[in-house]
Write a protein that holds these residues in place. Structure first.
Motif, short mmCIF file in Angstrom:
data_model
loop_
_atom_site.label_atom_id
_atom_site.label_comp_id
_atom_site.label_asym_id
_atom_site.label_seq_id
_atom_site.Cartn_x
_atom_site.Cartn_y
_atom_site.Cartn_z
N GLU A 131 0.82 -1.21 0.00
CA GLU A 131 0.00 0.00 0.00
C GLU A 131 0.86 1.26 0.00
OE1 GLU A 131 -2.42 -3.34 1.72
OE2 GLU A 131 -0.35 -2.61 1.95
N GLU A 132 2.14 1.12 0.31
CA GLU A 132 3.06 2.26 0.30
C GLU A 132 3.75 2.44 -1.05
OE1 GLU A 132 3.17 4.22 2.99
OE2 GLU A 132 1.65 2.85 3.81
N SER A 133 3.52 1.53 -1.99
CA SER A 133 4.18 1.61 -3.30
C SER A 133 3.71 2.82 -4.08
CB SER A 133 3.90 0.34 -4.11
OG SER A 133 4.43 -0.81 -3.50
N ASP A 134 4.60 3.34 -4.93
CA ASP A 134 4.25 4.48 -5.77
C ASP A 134 3.22 4.08 -6.83
OD1 ASP A 134 5.99 6.20 -4.47
OD2 ASP A 134 7.67 5.75 -5.82
N LEU A 135 2.35 5.01 -7.15
CA LEU A 135 1.36 4.83 -8.20
C LEU A 135 1.91 5.51 -9.45
CD1 LEU A 135 -1.84 5.64 -6.10
CD2 LEU A 135 -0.47 3.54 -6.16
N VAL A 136 2.18 4.72 -10.49
CA VAL A 136 2.89 5.22 -11.68
C VAL A 136 1.99 5.05 -12.90
CG1 VAL A 136 4.97 5.06 -13.08
CG2 VAL A 136 5.08 4.50 -10.64
N ILE A 137 1.45 6.17 -13.37
CA ILE A 137 0.46 6.14 -14.44
C ILE A 137 1.06 6.65 -15.74
CG2 ILE A 137 -1.81 7.01 -15.15
CD1 ILE A 137 -1.81 5.00 -12.82
N GLY A 138 0.57 6.11 -16.87
CA GLY A 138 1.09 6.48 -18.18
C GLY A 138 0.52 7.78 -18.71
N ARG A 139 0.68 7.98 -20.00
CA ARG A 139 0.36 9.25 -20.66
C ARG A 139 -1.15 9.50 -20.71
NH1 ARG A 139 1.87 8.58 -26.14
NH2 ARG A 139 1.79 6.34 -25.79
N PRO A 140 -1.57 10.77 -20.69
CA PRO A 140 -3.00 11.08 -20.64
C PRO A 140 -3.76 10.71 -21.90
CG PRO A 140 -1.70 13.09 -20.90
CD PRO A 140 -0.73 11.99 -20.59
N GLU A 141 -3.07 10.62 -23.04
CA GLU A 141 -3.78 10.25 -24.26
C GLU A 141 -4.02 8.75 -24.38
OE1 GLU A 141 0.56 10.96 -25.67
OE2 GLU A 141 -0.80 11.64 -24.08
N VAL A 142 -3.50 7.97 -23.44
CA VAL A 142 -3.75 6.53 -23.41
C VAL A 142 -4.93 6.28 -22.49
CG1 VAL A 142 -2.81 4.26 -22.88
CG2 VAL A 142 -1.32 6.04 -23.85
N LYS A 143 -6.09 5.99 -23.07
CA LYS A 143 -7.34 5.98 -22.31
C LYS A 143 -7.43 4.84 -21.31
CE LYS A 143 -9.83 3.46 -25.96
NZ LYS A 143 -10.91 3.54 -26.96
N ARG A 144 -6.61 3.78 -21.45
CA ARG A 144 -6.69 2.68 -20.50
C ARG A 144 -6.39 3.14 -19.08
NH1 ARG A 144 -4.45 -0.07 -17.08
NH2 ARG A 144 -4.05 -2.09 -18.00
N TRP A 145 -5.68 4.29 -18.93
CA TRP A 145 -5.36 4.76 -17.59
C TRP A 145 -6.52 5.51 -16.94
CZ3 TRP A 145 -1.73 2.00 -15.98
CH2 TRP A 145 -0.65 1.64 -16.80
N SER A 146 -7.59 5.75 -17.67
CA SER A 146 -8.69 6.54 -17.12
C SER A 146 -9.32 5.84 -15.91
CB SER A 146 -9.76 6.79 -18.19
OG SER A 146 -10.31 5.57 -18.67
N TYR A 147 -9.40 4.53 -15.94
CA TYR A 147 -9.98 3.80 -14.81
C TYR A 147 -9.11 3.96 -13.57
CZ TYR A 147 -11.76 -0.12 -12.03
OH TYR A 147 -12.27 -0.90 -11.02
N LYS A 278 -4.04 3.59 -29.01
CA LYS A 278 -2.94 3.86 -28.08
C LYS A 278 -3.23 3.10 -26.79
CE LYS A 278 -1.87 8.45 -29.92
NZ LYS A 278 -1.82 9.91 -29.63
N TYR A 279 -2.39 2.12 -26.49
CA TYR A 279 -2.66 1.26 -25.35
C TYR A 279 -1.35 0.90 -24.67
CZ TYR A 279 -5.06 -2.25 -22.52
OH TYR A 279 -5.60 -2.97 -21.47
N GLU A 280 -1.36 0.86 -23.37
CA GLU A 280 -0.22 0.42 -22.59
C GLU A 280 -0.70 -0.61 -21.59
OE1 GLU A 280 1.14 4.06 -20.83
OE2 GLU A 280 2.39 4.58 -22.54
N ASP A 281 0.07 -1.67 -21.40
CA ASP A 281 -0.32 -2.71 -20.46
C ASP A 281 0.62 -2.70 -19.26
OD1 ASP A 281 -1.79 -4.75 -19.40
OD2 ASP A 281 -1.50 -6.13 -21.08
N VAL A 282 0.23 -3.43 -18.25
CA VAL A 282 1.03 -3.62 -17.05
C VAL A 282 1.61 -5.02 -17.12
CG1 VAL A 282 0.94 -3.79 -14.54
CG2 VAL A 282 -0.46 -2.09 -15.73
#
Length: 338
Positions: A131-147, A278-282
């Protein structure tokens, strides 16, 4: 306790409703049925301590009316990762819905237990995630990060309401839920789609190369985590990872499901990420659940193979109940000669 559940006709909500009623709680279920199904609630629809209301979490007057007199609101209703649509609904429904719930809870002093997601850890490569891990999100134009972003906003809003209004809140980051009442499309997760493909003897679609890893958590284990968060004061004003710690590649999950259903040569098909624009996966997603173990006595009990067998049987029956063409199939794991 009297408990309001948003998204009560969905996957987690319906299973949670049943478990809470078994424990003697009174439950009000709210759902607009855009992704949930009344069929999920058939076992409780006539329960004397259950009432279902069809409505939208963005209807602030309705949410206030239903929250009045409740001890706890479990906020599960949400739109998920947009694969085949734009991100607008995910962002606006999730943000507005959470604000609606928190306003009502603050007015009437109800504790809020809210569903977040393991997706908030984003592109952080350092697993397992605490729960202390950093939250690392991708670029705003990649809609998969919206959730993920909508859930990060939700978490911030939960603790802002705690700070300003003294509201007790809990944020639960779920990892890979599956089991009875799961949605039968990608909305329900890859296992839903893979089970359907195996039943129909069709190719299982793998996004990318299929080597990305996840941890999958049977629904009863998720429900145990939620109930502990409702009933234990130690959970108040905390964030918890709720999930199974076993890591498996998506490809191996597909092979496992195919082997349980059919047992012959598996049919796999790779779907390039470019299919989704435009998609990025984990690439890896595994929880550290030591905090939940310590404060909630949370410990997942259902092994993946065991949970999948139950889920496969359920999915065959659900398809038939919905009138979906479903072949007569002798499941490999039920064949004593296999």
């Amino acid at each position: 306790m009297k408990i309001l559940i948003t998204g009560a006709a969905g996957f987690i909500g319906s299973n949670l409703t049943e478990a809470l009623l078994e424990r003697g709680h009174t439950v009000i279920g709210l759902d607009n049925l855009s992704q949930g199904f009344l069929l999920n609630l058939k076992n409780v629809q006539n329960h004397r301590k259950f009432r279902f209301v069809q409505g939208d979490i963005r209807d602030e007057k309705l949410v206030r009316r239903l929250t009045r007199g409740c001890d706890v609101v479990v906020h599960l209703a949400a739109f998920k990762i947009p694969r085949y649509s734009d991100a607008m609904d995910t962002l606006l429904i999730n943000s507005h819905g959470t604000l609606s719930v928190l306003q009502a809870a603050a007015q009437y002093g109800a504790k809020v237990v809210a569903a977040s997601t393991s997706d908030v850890y984003g592109k952080n490569p350092n697993v397992p995630f605490s729960e202390e891990s950093d939250l690392v999100i991708g670029r705003p134009e990649v809609k998969r990060w919206s959730y993920a972003i909508s859930k990060m906003f939700e978490e911030q809003l939960l603790f802002a309401y705690h700070e300003r209004h003294g509201l007790d809140v809990v944020a639960l980051r779920f990892f890979g839920g599956y089991g009875p009442n799961q949605h039968l499309t990608w909305w329900g997760g890859p296992q839903s789609v893979f089970i359907n493909a195996a039943i129909d003897d069709q190719e299982i679609p793998l996004h990318g190369n299929g080597l990305q890893t996840r941890s999958f958590t049977y629904i009863s284990d998720h429900v145990d985590g939620i109930i502990a968060s409702i009933e234990k004061s130690q959970a108040n004003n905390q964030v918890f990872n709720i999930g199974n710690t076993r890591e498996i590649t998506i490809r191996d999950l597909a092979l496992l499901i195919w082997g349980l259903v059919r047992g012959d040569e598996p049919k796999l098909k790779l779907t390039p990420y470019e299919t989704f624009g435009k998609y990025e996966d984990v690439m890896r997603r595994v929880p550290d659940i030591s905090k939940a173990r310590r404060l909630l006595d949370f410990d997942p009990k259902v092994e993946l193979e065991q949970g999948l067998k139950t889920t496969i049987r359920w999915q065959i029956e659900r398809r038939r109940a919905l009138g979906m063409p479903t072949p007569e199939i002798k499941l490999r794991f039920e064949d004593p000669t296999a």
